[in-house]
Design a protein around this motif. Structure first.
Motif, PDB file in Angstrom:
ATOM      1  N   LEU A 128       0.826  -1.202   0.000  1.00  0.00           N
ATOM      2  CA  LEU A 128       0.000   0.000   0.000  1.00  0.00           C
ATOM      3  C   LEU A 128       0.866   1.261   0.000  1.00  0.00           C
ATOM      4  CD1 LEU A 128      -2.656  -1.207   2.580  1.00  0.00           C
ATOM      5  CD2 LEU A 128      -3.103  -0.711   0.172  1.00  0.00           C
ATOM      6  N   LEU A 129       1.975   1.227   0.715  1.00  0.00           N
ATOM      7  CA  LEU A 129       2.900   2.359   0.752  1.00  0.00           C
ATOM      8  C   LEU A 129       3.452   2.639  -0.647  1.00  0.00           C
ATOM      9  CD1 LEU A 129       4.629   4.312   2.624  1.00  0.00           C
ATOM     10  CD2 LEU A 129       6.374   2.519   2.516  1.00  0.00           C
ATOM     11  N   GLU A 130       3.874   1.595  -1.331  1.00  0.00           N
ATOM     12  CA  GLU A 130       4.454   1.776  -2.661  1.00  0.00           C
ATOM     13  C   GLU A 130       3.413   2.268  -3.664  1.00  0.00           C
ATOM     14  OE1 GLU A 130       8.133  -1.436  -2.623  1.00  0.00           O
ATOM     15  OE2 GLU A 130       6.172  -2.083  -3.389  1.00  0.00           O
ATOM     16  N   GLU A 131       2.165   1.849  -3.495  1.00  0.00           N
ATOM     17  CA  GLU A 131       1.125   2.234  -4.446  1.00  0.00           C
ATOM     18  C   GLU A 131       0.552   3.617  -4.176  1.00  0.00           C
ATOM     19  OE1 GLU A 131      -3.056   0.490  -6.364  1.00  0.00           O
ATOM     20  OE2 GLU A 131      -1.935  -0.685  -4.870  1.00  0.00           O
ATOM     21  N   PHE A 132       0.323   3.951  -2.888  1.00  0.00           N
ATOM     22  CA  PHE A 132      -0.397   5.184  -2.573  1.00  0.00           C
ATOM     23  C   PHE A 132       0.454   6.225  -1.844  1.00  0.00           C
ATOM     24  CE2 PHE A 132      -3.616   1.801  -2.743  1.00  0.00           C
ATOM     25  CZ  PHE A 132      -4.419   2.310  -3.755  1.00  0.00           C
ATOM     26  N   GLY A 133       1.616   5.851  -1.337  1.00  0.00           N
ATOM     27  CA  GLY A 133       2.449   6.802  -0.618  1.00  0.00           C
ATOM     28  C   GLY A 133       1.845   7.218   0.710  1.00  0.00           C
ATOM     29  N   GLN A 134       2.544   8.116   1.400  1.00  0.00           N
ATOM     30  CA  GLN A 134       2.089   8.586   2.706  1.00  0.00           C
ATOM     31  C   GLN A 134       2.175  10.109   2.812  1.00  0.00           C
ATOM     32  OE1 GLN A 134       4.610   7.145   5.969  1.00  0.00           O
ATOM     33  NE2 GLN A 134       6.237   6.642   4.545  1.00  0.00           N
ATOM     34  N   ASN A 135       1.844  10.794   1.720  1.00  0.00           N
ATOM     35  CA  ASN A 135       1.730  12.249   1.755  1.00  0.00           C
ATOM     36  C   ASN A 135       0.415  12.616   2.424  1.00  0.00           C
ATOM     37  OD1 ASN A 135       4.124  13.095   0.331  1.00  0.00           O
ATOM     38  ND2 ASN A 135       3.173  12.292  -1.533  1.00  0.00           N
ATOM     39  N   ALA A 136       0.424  12.710   3.739  1.00  0.00           N
ATOM     40  CA  ALA A 136      -0.826  12.950   4.463  1.00  0.00           C
ATOM     41  C   ALA A 136      -0.535  13.673   5.771  1.00  0.00           C
ATOM     42  CB  ALA A 136      -1.536  11.634   4.747  1.00  0.00           C
ATOM     43  N   CYS A 137      -1.393  14.610   6.111  1.00  0.00           N
ATOM     44  CA  CYS A 137      -1.261  15.324   7.381  1.00  0.00           C
ATOM     45  C   CYS A 137      -1.685  14.393   8.519  1.00  0.00           C
ATOM     46  CB  CYS A 137      -2.133  16.572   7.378  1.00  0.00           C
ATOM     47  SG  CYS A 137      -2.122  17.477   8.949  1.00  0.00           S
ATOM     48  N   GLY A 138      -0.831  14.283   9.536  1.00  0.00           N
ATOM     49  CA  GLY A 138      -1.145  13.445  10.681  1.00  0.00           C
ATOM     50  C   GLY A 138      -1.623  14.231  11.876  1.00  0.00           C
ATOM     51  N   GLY A 139      -1.767  15.554  11.735  1.00  0.00           N
ATOM     52  CA  GLY A 139      -2.142  16.385  12.865  1.00  0.00           C
ATOM     53  C   GLY A 139      -3.650  16.494  13.038  1.00  0.00           C
ATOM     54  N   TYR A 140      -4.032  17.143  14.110  1.00  0.00           N
ATOM     55  CA  TYR A 140      -5.447  17.394  14.440  1.00  0.00           C
ATOM     56  C   TYR A 140      -5.737  18.857  14.173  1.00  0.00           C
ATOM     57  CZ  TYR A 140      -9.615  17.915  17.449  1.00  0.00           C
ATOM     58  OH  TYR A 140     -10.848  18.216  17.948  1.00  0.00           O
ATOM     59  N   GLN A 141      -5.451  19.715  15.127  1.00  0.00           N
ATOM     60  CA  GLN A 141      -5.576  21.153  14.879  1.00  0.00           C
ATOM     61  C   GLN A 141      -4.361  21.684  14.121  1.00  0.00           C
ATOM     62  OE1 GLN A 141      -6.234  22.322  18.978  1.00  0.00           O
ATOM     63  NE2 GLN A 141      -8.443  22.419  18.672  1.00  0.00           N
ATOM     64  N   ASN A 142      -3.229  21.032  14.287  1.00  0.00           N
ATOM     65  CA  ASN A 142      -2.010  21.411  13.574  1.00  0.00           C
ATOM     66  C   ASN A 142      -2.039  20.794  12.176  1.00  0.00           C
ATOM     67  OD1 ASN A 142       0.515  21.916  12.577  1.00  0.00           O
ATOM     68  ND2 ASN A 142       1.634  20.893  14.225  1.00  0.00           N
ATOM     69  N   LYS A 143      -2.433  21.565  11.191  1.00  0.00           N
ATOM     70  CA  LYS A 143      -2.589  21.068   9.826  1.00  0.00           C
ATOM     71  C   LYS A 143      -1.263  21.031   9.058  1.00  0.00           C
ATOM     72  CE  LYS A 143      -6.978  20.662  10.542  1.00  0.00           C
ATOM     73  NZ  LYS A 143      -7.537  19.323  10.859  1.00  0.00           N
ATOM     74  N   ASN A 144      -0.172  21.392   9.706  1.00  0.00           N
ATOM     75  CA  ASN A 144       1.138  21.343   9.068  1.00  0.00           C
ATOM     76  C   ASN A 144       1.989  20.187   9.592  1.00  0.00           C
ATOM     77  OD1 ASN A 144       0.902  23.730   7.406  1.00  0.00           O
ATOM     78  ND2 ASN A 144       1.029  24.924   9.304  1.00  0.00           N
ATOM     79  N   PHE A 145       1.366  19.282  10.334  1.00  0.00           N
ATOM     80  CA  PHE A 145       2.111  18.183  10.938  1.00  0.00           C
ATOM     81  C   PHE A 145       2.109  16.985   9.986  1.00  0.00           C
ATOM     82  CE2 PHE A 145       2.495  14.894  14.513  1.00  0.00           C
ATOM     83  CZ  PHE A 145       3.879  15.030  14.561  1.00  0.00           C
ATOM     84  N   TYR A 146       3.162  16.901   9.182  1.00  0.00           N
ATOM     85  CA  TYR A 146       3.355  15.798   8.256  1.00  0.00           C
ATOM     86  C   TYR A 146       4.539  14.966   8.728  1.00  0.00           C
ATOM     87  CZ  TYR A 146       0.202  17.775   4.695  1.00  0.00           C
ATOM     88  OH  TYR A 146      -0.892  18.227   4.014  1.00  0.00           O
ATOM     89  N   TYR A 147       4.431  13.665   8.607  1.00  0.00           N
ATOM     90  CA  TYR A 147       5.538  12.801   9.038  1.00  0.00           C
ATOM     91  C   TYR A 147       5.450  11.470   8.309  1.00  0.00           C
ATOM     92  CZ  TYR A 147       1.720  11.129  12.092  1.00  0.00           C
ATOM     93  OH  TYR A 147       0.520  10.668  12.570  1.00  0.00           O
TER      94      TYR A 147
END
Length: 415
Positions: A128-147
């Motif tokens: 799934l990682l190879e097909e869709f990647g993990q470009n996604a925000c992981g935060g709640y109120q912090n919308k700049n929290f990517y990891y």
């Protein structure tokens, strides 16, 4: 920030695999306990947190602990004894925020819903990682929290660590004890790996050479600020000192703070049980899990359903025996409500008015109750209790804890 640890069955006190995780998130992001039965979905598509992917013909029963607004989960277990926890890791691979992917929590839940063994879950997450990647925000109120994400994945017999950076990955087996924190940990000691060429941040100019996965992809600044290596050393030292750790030892290990004179106001990112203090230490432990995964017997999934393990109790849940009558109380909303999570939050606020005095009083009450539950749980497992008996036990524990929380809230007295 999070911490996840595992002890293989040959080295635990009970002879069963023991797995634990503290989920560290934004302080007001309530965490739900969710049960999803085995299903044969009618739809050919599945909507995850941000994107839609193809659905499979059958998904397996899971118990999850997840941020209330997320589709994915911070930790959980499935009907085959597969158990997973993930960690945010910081790498020098750039995020393309215009090309959304799966969150690490999505990948975790998908691994549980689609796998019968830990190694299968590793392969599901990689695919799934190879097909869709993990470009996604992981935060709640912090919308700049990517990891990016690291995973500890186990079943009744085995455990694996899977590190990722963008679409790159590496995994290895755990031999005795395993711990992960908010840093890549696999160097050249992997069983398999894939290094994908992707755009890098400025820190890419300092990257080490292949085949060292950690040195090739680590972001020095955020990894250092999060004190991940300090916490990883703490959890590994705890496991080694315990020698043959028990469930109770795992409970205690996840309640650890990094100083003897601890108070919430003095908290840092060096504690296993986290208390947010501001910009440099923004996370609370918002949920905690310890699972005892048995071969041929019911596994027990102990979940706090509340923040701060140092002020919480672990409640026993069982696959195939989830008490549906309390679902609403285990699923908090964004605002204060009648759920366990928000009620415990009220009690914790009362304790924190004078933590040094109040926490030991509260801890004494919870520890006695926890010991009673552990004794009853062992009796039920040894007597090969039915699913109905296990469900009744969970319901009784929830009822008792709810009564205690309500009494404290009404009287503002802890003892």
């Amino acid at each position: 920030m999070c911490d996840t640890l595992v002890c293989l069955p040959s080295f635990s006190k009970s002879g069963n695999l023991i797995f634990g995780k503290n989920s560290d998130r934004e302080p007001m992001e309530a965490q739900a306990i969710t049960h999803v039965p085995r299903k044969q979905p009618e739809s050919k598509e599945l909507t995850c947190t941000f994107i839609t992917i193809p659905q499979v013909r059958e998904t397996f029963e899971v118990i999850l602990s997840r941020p209330f607004q997320m589709w994915g989960a911070e930790m959980g277990a499935n009907e085959f004894g597969v158990v997973i926890g993930n960690e945010a890791v910081f790498t020098n691979v750039k995020f393309d925020k215009s090309d959304l992917g799966l969150t690490g929590m999505d990948l975790l839940r998908l691994g549980l819903e689609r796998s019968k063994t830990a190694l299968e879950a590793v392969q599901v997450i990689i695919q799934l990682l190879e097909e869709f990647g993990q470009n996604a925000c992981g935060g709640y109120q912090n919308k700049n929290f990517y990891y990016h994400n690291s995973f500890l994945i186990a079943d009744p017999n085995h455990a694996f660590i899977l590190d990722t950076a963008g679409k790159s990955w590496a995994y290895r087996s755990v031999e005795k004890f395993g711990t992960i924190s908010n840093a890549l940990s696999i160097e050249s000691n992997y069983e398999a790996a894939s290094f994908v060429i992707e755009p890098r941040t400025i820190q890419g100019i300092f990257a080490g050479q292949q085949p060292n996965f950690r040195k090739h992809f680590s972001d020095f600044v955020f990894t250092t600020a999060g004190r991940a290596n300090q916490r990883k050393t703490c959890t590994l030292t705890f496991l080694e000192k315990a020698q043959n750790p028990s469930i109770s030892a795992f409970f205690q290990g996840l309640r650890q703070h990094n100083r003897e004179d601890f108070s919430p106001q003095k908290a840092t990112t060096g504690s296993i049980c986290m208390h947010a203090t501001g910009f440099t230490n923004p996370s609370d432990t918002t949920g905690s899990m310890v699972a005892e995964i048995r071969k041929g017997e019911a596994s027990t999934i102990w979940l706090t359903g509340s923040s701060h393990p140092c002020m919480s109790i672990y409640i026993p849940f069982f696959l195939g025996a989830f008490p549906t009558e309390v679902v609403s109380l285990l699923n908090p909303s964004a605002q204060e409500d009648e759920s366990f999570w928000w009620k415990a939050k009220k009690v914790h606020a009362l304790i924190e008015k004078n933590y040094t005095k109040n926490q030991p009083i509260w801890r004494k009450t919870l520890d006695q109750l926890q010991e009673n539950w552990l004794e009853e749980e062992i009796r039920l497992i040894q007597s090969e209790a039915s699913l109905d008996e296990l469900k009744s036990f969970t319901s009784k524990c929830l009822k008792t804890y709810r009564e205690i929380l309500n009494q404290v809230i009404q009287t503002e007295k802890l003892g």
